[in-house]
Scaffold this motif. Structure first.
Motif, mmCIF file in Angstrom:
data_model
loop_
_atom_site.group_PDB
_atom_site.id
_atom_site.type_symbol
_atom_site.label_atom_id
_atom_site.label_comp_id
_atom_site.label_asym_id
_atom_site.label_seq_id
_atom_site.Cartn_x
_atom_site.Cartn_y
_atom_site.Cartn_z
ATOM 1 N N ALA A 111 0.824 -1.213 0.000
ATOM 2 C CA ALA A 111 0.000 0.000 0.000
ATOM 3 C C ALA A 111 0.857 1.262 0.000
ATOM 4 O O ALA A 111 0.549 2.238 -0.694
ATOM 5 C CB ALA A 111 -0.930 -0.011 1.209
ATOM 6 N N ARG A 112 1.935 1.241 0.767
ATOM 7 C CA ARG A 112 2.823 2.410 0.822
ATOM 8 C C ARG A 112 3.468 2.650 -0.540
ATOM 9 O O ARG A 112 3.609 3.787 -0.984
ATOM 10 C CB ARG A 112 3.895 2.195 1.890
ATOM 11 N N THR A 113 3.868 1.572 -1.209
ATOM 12 C CA THR A 113 4.458 1.697 -2.531
ATOM 13 C C THR A 113 3.461 2.285 -3.520
ATOM 14 O O THR A 113 3.843 3.016 -4.445
ATOM 15 C CB THR A 113 4.952 0.329 -3.027
ATOM 16 N N ALA A 114 2.170 1.978 -3.316
ATOM 17 C CA ALA A 114 1.122 2.507 -4.188
ATOM 18 C C ALA A 114 0.783 3.956 -3.867
ATOM 19 O O ALA A 114 -0.045 4.562 -4.563
ATOM 20 C CB ALA A 114 -0.128 1.643 -4.068
ATOM 21 N N GLY A 115 1.387 4.522 -2.814
ATOM 22 C CA GLY A 115 1.190 5.924 -2.500
ATOM 23 C C GLY A 115 0.210 6.231 -1.394
ATOM 24 O O GLY A 115 -0.165 7.391 -1.201
ATOM 25 N N ALA A 116 -0.203 5.217 -0.634
ATOM 26 C CA ALA A 116 -1.188 5.433 0.423
ATOM 27 C C ALA A 116 -0.520 5.490 1.789
ATOM 28 O O ALA A 116 0.396 4.705 2.076
ATOM 29 C CB ALA A 116 -2.227 4.314 0.420
ATOM 30 N N ASP A 117 -0.964 6.421 2.619
ATOM 31 C CA ASP A 117 -0.661 6.336 4.036
ATOM 32 C C ASP A 117 -1.525 5.232 4.625
ATOM 33 O O ASP A 117 -2.674 5.026 4.197
ATOM 34 C CB ASP A 117 -0.966 7.657 4.745
ATOM 35 N N VAL A 118 -0.998 4.506 5.612
ATOM 36 C CA VAL A 118 -1.697 3.347 6.158
ATOM 37 C C VAL A 118 -1.966 3.537 7.638
ATOM 38 O O VAL A 118 -1.085 3.952 8.400
ATOM 39 C CB VAL A 118 -0.882 2.055 5.931
ATOM 40 N N LEU A 119 -3.197 3.221 8.037
ATOM 41 C CA LEU A 119 -3.603 3.228 9.437
ATOM 42 C C LEU A 119 -3.851 1.797 9.882
ATOM 43 O O LEU A 119 -4.726 1.113 9.349
ATOM 44 C CB LEU A 119 -4.871 4.061 9.626
ATOM 45 N N LEU A 120 -3.044 1.331 10.840
ATOM 46 C CA LEU A 120 -3.245 0.029 11.473
ATOM 47 C C LEU A 120 -3.941 0.242 12.813
ATOM 48 O O LEU A 120 -4.145 1.373 13.240
ATOM 49 C CB LEU A 120 -1.902 -0.663 11.688
ATOM 50 N N ALA A 121 -4.301 -0.835 13.494
ATOM 51 C CA ALA A 121 -4.909 -0.701 14.820
ATOM 52 C C ALA A 121 -4.558 -1.902 15.675
ATOM 53 O O ALA A 121 -4.602 -3.048 15.213
ATOM 54 C CB ALA A 121 -6.433 -0.569 14.725
ATOM 55 N N THR A 122 -4.193 -1.636 16.921
ATOM 56 C CA THR A 122 -4.012 -2.717 17.875
ATOM 57 C C THR A 122 -5.382 -3.289 18.242
ATOM 58 O O THR A 122 -6.419 -2.644 18.028
ATOM 59 C CB THR A 122 -3.326 -2.223 19.160
ATOM 60 N N LEU A 123 -5.388 -4.480 18.772
ATOM 61 C CA LEU A 123 -6.627 -5.080 19.264
ATOM 62 C C LEU A 123 -6.891 -4.594 20.684
ATOM 63 O O LEU A 123 -5.973 -4.229 21.421
ATOM 64 C CB LEU A 123 -6.522 -6.606 19.239
ATOM 65 N N ALA A 124 -8.160 -4.603 21.067
ATOM 66 C CA ALA A 124 -8.540 -4.169 22.408
ATOM 67 C C ALA A 124 -8.037 -5.155 23.459
ATOM 68 O O ALA A 124 -7.876 -6.354 23.192
ATOM 69 C CB ALA A 124 -10.053 -4.027 22.502
ATOM 70 N N ASP A 125 -7.787 -4.645 24.642
ATOM 71 C CA ASP A 125 -7.344 -5.478 25.762
ATOM 72 C C ASP A 125 -8.544 -6.249 26.312
ATOM 73 O O ASP A 125 -9.506 -5.652 26.804
ATOM 74 C CB ASP A 125 -6.752 -4.582 26.847
ATOM 75 N N PRO A 126 -8.519 -7.599 26.251
ATOM 76 C CA PRO A 126 -9.659 -8.386 26.710
ATOM 77 C C PRO A 126 -9.578 -8.777 28.182
ATOM 78 O O PRO A 126 -10.163 -9.784 28.598
ATOM 79 C CB PRO A 126 -9.585 -9.624 25.821
ATOM 80 N N ALA A 127 -8.857 -7.993 28.976
ATOM 81 C CA ALA A 127 -8.604 -8.366 30.369
ATOM 82 C C ALA A 127 -9.877 -8.659 31.150
ATOM 83 O O ALA A 127 -9.891 -9.520 32.035
ATOM 84 C CB ALA A 127 -7.809 -7.263 31.072
#
Length: 263
Positions: A111-127
């Motif tokens: 995606a970065r090579t295609a010119g997009a900024d990327v937003l990832l996300a951590t998973l929620a804490d299931p404590a």
């Protein structure tokens, strides 16, 4: 930053399951739609256009998110892509976390090579979550991998793990797997803050006011009802190799022009 085309790919989290859309029966809003509203407002204030597409489908595994969904997303030429997947894979006890990380990193680089900024996300804490809390060590390791990927690829990370307010059961829908409307709203605000659209204190991360103290009998009754109504059907689908999204199509497969909107 000013982005002009945002495309979201992923599973039920990005589709918005748990946040019903009052204008469309059997459909959802969700954090990604709400983030798109923030970005549209920012662009409206700057007198520039903004387009949005959402290709996420509930139940999808990482192979679909970084495969067919990413294949469909990149020709839309996004300059911002949220790519959040792997949660359904990690709930499986034999999940290979290194393989998941490698596939995510390869997809981010594509995606970065295609010119997009990327937003990832951590998973929620299931404590505080029954049953799923057993996966907490795997989820923590996966989140650590995401931060490493982001550092190497200059991706943004929506840090949901650190939102302790999401440990409150009132932030979750009755199935206990998907965020409720307030949870999605807060995640959208956290996403806007991550991208620099929102500044200032993180009020959305604050805990809810204390709720009523529930008796053990009430909690036991709710747990039994949840197991019958949600856990059992989920297990049955897994045993049959089916998903809740098997027959569904993306809710917004083509970019749509958004006007000023602040959700």
């Amino acid at each position: 930053m000013t982005w002009h085309r945002y495309v979201a790919i992923g599973d039920s989290f990005t589709e918005g399951v748990g946040d019903p859309d009052p204008a469309r029966p059997e459909s959802y809003i969700g954090w990604a739609d709400r983030l798109a509203g923030q970005l549209a407002k920012q662009n409206s204030d700057r007198r520039t256009d903004f387009d949005y597409a959402n290709l996420a489908i509930r139940g999808r595994l990482l192979a679909d998110v970084v495969g067919p969904q990413l294949d469909a997303a990149l020709p839309l030429e996004p300059d911002l892509l949220s790519m959040i997947g792997g949660g359904n894979d990690i709930l499986r006890p034999r999940a290979d976390l290194d393989d998941i990380a490698d596939r995510i990193e390869a997809a981010v680089m594509r995606a970065r090579t295609a010119g997009a900024d990327v937003l990832l996300a951590t998973l929620a804490d299931p404590a505080q979550a029954p049953v799923i809390k057993a996966a907490r060590p795997r989820i923590a390791a996966h989140n650590a991998n995401l931060w490493g990927i982001a550092q190497r690829t200059e991706a943004y990370v929506l840090d949901i793990w650190s939102m302790r307010s999401l440990r409150d059961a009132r932030m979750w829908s009755p199935d206990r797997l998907h965020l409720a409307t307030e949870g999605h709203r807060r995640v959208a605000l956290q996403a806007g803050w991550t991208l620099g659209v929102i500044e200032g204190e993180r009020e959305w991360a604050a805990a809810l006011p204390a709720g009523p103290v529930l008796s053990r009998a009430h909690i036991a009754h709710e747990n039994a009802a949840w197991a019958k109504d949600y856990l059992a059907p989920w297990v049955q689908r897994r045993l049959k190799g089916r998903s809740s999204g098997d027959d569904l199509l993306p809710k917004q497969p083509e970019p749509r022009r958004l006007t000023s909107r602040n959700d």
